[in-house]
Design an enzyme around this catalytic site. Sequence first.
Site, PDB file in Angstrom:
ATOM      1  N   PRO A 190       0.823  -1.199   0.000  1.00  0.00           N
ATOM      2  CA  PRO A 190       0.000   0.000   0.000  1.00  0.00           C
ATOM      3  C   PRO A 190       0.867   1.262   0.000  1.00  0.00           C
ATOM      4  O   PRO A 190       1.919   1.292   0.620  1.00  0.00           O
ATOM      5  CB  PRO A 190      -0.779  -0.093   1.321  1.00  0.00           C
ATOM      6  N   GLY A 213       2.127   3.877  -4.795  1.00  0.00           N
ATOM      7  CA  GLY A 213       1.804   4.691  -5.961  1.00  0.00           C
ATOM      8  C   GLY A 213       1.126   3.945  -7.096  1.00  0.00           C
ATOM      9  O   GLY A 213       1.190   4.380  -8.239  1.00  0.00           O
ATOM     10  N   HIS A 238      21.924   6.500  29.375  1.00  0.00           N
ATOM     11  CA  HIS A 238      21.551   5.353  28.542  1.00  0.00           C
ATOM     12  C   HIS A 238      21.753   5.682  27.060  1.00  0.00           C
ATOM     13  O   HIS A 238      22.433   4.952  26.335  1.00  0.00           O
ATOM     14  CB  HIS A 238      20.089   4.984  28.829  1.00  0.00           C
ATOM     15  N   GLU A 239      21.178   6.787  26.639  1.00  0.00           N
ATOM     16  CA  GLU A 239      21.293   7.147  25.218  1.00  0.00           C
ATOM     17  C   GLU A 239      22.724   7.509  24.866  1.00  0.00           C
ATOM     18  O   GLU A 239      23.211   7.165  23.777  1.00  0.00           O
ATOM     19  CB  GLU A 239      20.344   8.302  24.875  1.00  0.00           C
TER      20      GLU A 239
END
Length: 620
Positions: free
Chosen positions: A208, A211, A430-431
């Site tokens: 989907p 185009g 963390h990131e």
Amino acid sequence: MKDGTSPSRRAVTSILYVAVAIALFALLRVGPPRASNGEMPFSELMSAAGEGRVEAVHIEETQLRVRVRPAASSSVAQPFVVGRLPGVDESDFVAELRGRGVKISGEVRSTGIFQTLFITWVLPLLIGVGFVVWMSRTIGRAGPPPVGKSKPRLYDLTKDPRVTFADVAGVDEAKAELIEIVTFLKDPAKHRALGARPPRGVLLVGPPGTGKTLLARAVAGEAGVAFYSLSGSEFVELFVGVGAARVRDLFKEAKAHAPCIVFIDELDAVGKARSFVGGAIGGHEEREQTLNQLLSEMDGFDVGEGVVILAATNRPEILDRALLRAGRFDRQVVVDRPDLRGREAILRVHVRKLPLAPDVELSVVARRTPGMVGAELANVANEAALSAARRDVQTVEQRDFEVAIDRIQLGLEKQGRVLPQRERRRVAYHEAGHALVALTVRHADPVHKVTIIPRSIGALGATLQLPADERHLLTRSELLDRIGVAMGGRAAEELACDEPSTGAESDLEHASELARQMVRRYGMSERVGPVTYGAMVAPYLDPHLSARPECSEQTAIAIDAEVRSIVQGAARRARTILEERRGALDAIAERLEREETLDRETLLKLIAQAPLPRTNQAAE
Ligand code: ADP
Ligand code: MG
Ligand code: ZN
């Protein structure tokens, strides 16, 4: 652009039909009005007859009209009505009355129980049902009025914006295949003279939003011919026969206006293989009739006339075989997801009307949107324009595209959500851990940016990497580095916050899944060897799989051990990297906590400024 009849009018018409049916039914059911003033049970009539009070009896089909003198007074006889019981033969009784000199009129004929039932119930019902059937038939045959009227949609090329191949990008192979049809439609006579036969039906197949509909319109636009279209989902109608009538109309109209294109969108809604069709009985028959009509229309015209049938589907595998047979949709054109260059080209189409700032680099936008289809890229361009509008500026800048992509990929920024200080610090580390590992190892995709803005989909932060190129293969080192990057978040938490948290859950899942695939699918473990083991559907997704292990117990144990050792090794590696570059880790985390989002340049600068790695000091 929908049906000609409005829903409310449709409702009124159906109510009318029902009302008429009920009236008919009631009329037949009730019978003639009763003229007498009293009813009398049959037993009473019998006793009255025994006492000689009955003066006259008139026999009718369902009742007896009698004149009976009341028992008490010896005055004049009163008229009564006595119902005749269905299936009871009263001729003996009547004969007895006659013997007593009672005046008898009418015909003594017993109404059989079936006859009575038939007249009072079955007949009206039959009439009602017949009426409804006749009604729907009429509507079906006439196609048009008054219910379910639908003309095939015609894109009027003089009014609707003309779509051409220039509006469709990134699907060059599909375009190349369709050009043949364009040249045919431009001059069918020439092709006829040459004896060349274009395909009768072309099926556009693809996910989907890639185009397909757009391409079909572009073929019409390029050839400058009319474009008649119906969508498969519109065929699902209440009355049997409507869909078939529409197909008939569609082809009639098209033949009258050749050369032209007939486009059937969402073909799978009609063309589902018959074995696939379950559910409502009505829908079943309707679909079958529509499909049969379509098949016979496709067989029944000459391509030379200049009508080309295009159809689109994203589920070719469920289509009825009959549709794909030679002479019908015998050509399939794949409209695939665009690659990197395709995405850039599609973006270019959709920014044509936007006032772009000079800093916009569509190639970067294309790189950040792997897997997106045309419809989603159109959405990116639109969101970018909206973002610029929100900022109240005159041009759309690169950062508007960034906002747009983040919005589509990560979800909306969570407004007004502020994490507690300690959690914010943890998320920042963390990131930063992910980012620093990714920037250190050799085979990871380049880090694009890091953010700790909470998103509506539940993410507390994200490290975004840009694949440098479209990837089709991954090497072992690349996979190992990916697992390392995934473990970097948790490793940083352990280092800076002394212990891990629940925030690493999806990282662990991702890492484990990659490791599992390396071992079971890609033969990348020495111990287990270059043998594949079992389907890669996780057992919790498919309960049947866990029921039958596809390897021996020893192998299963070996696989588990290998998976664990790969992930543990990657985690150790990540931790070592972060320990060595602790200065850079702290710097990135602090800055991130303050600014929420860091781009690549800032990250690289922070790393460059940080103290050099403490080499060979990590405990290992
Ligand atoms: P499909 O029919 O394959 O589901 P559509 O043709 O309806 O997809 O595409 C929806 C919209 O997405 C189009 O109107 C167009 O704006 C955009 N789009 C999709 N694919 C492309 C493409 N290849 N080039 C340009 N725009 C595209
Ligand atoms: Mg479509
Ligand atoms: Zn993470």
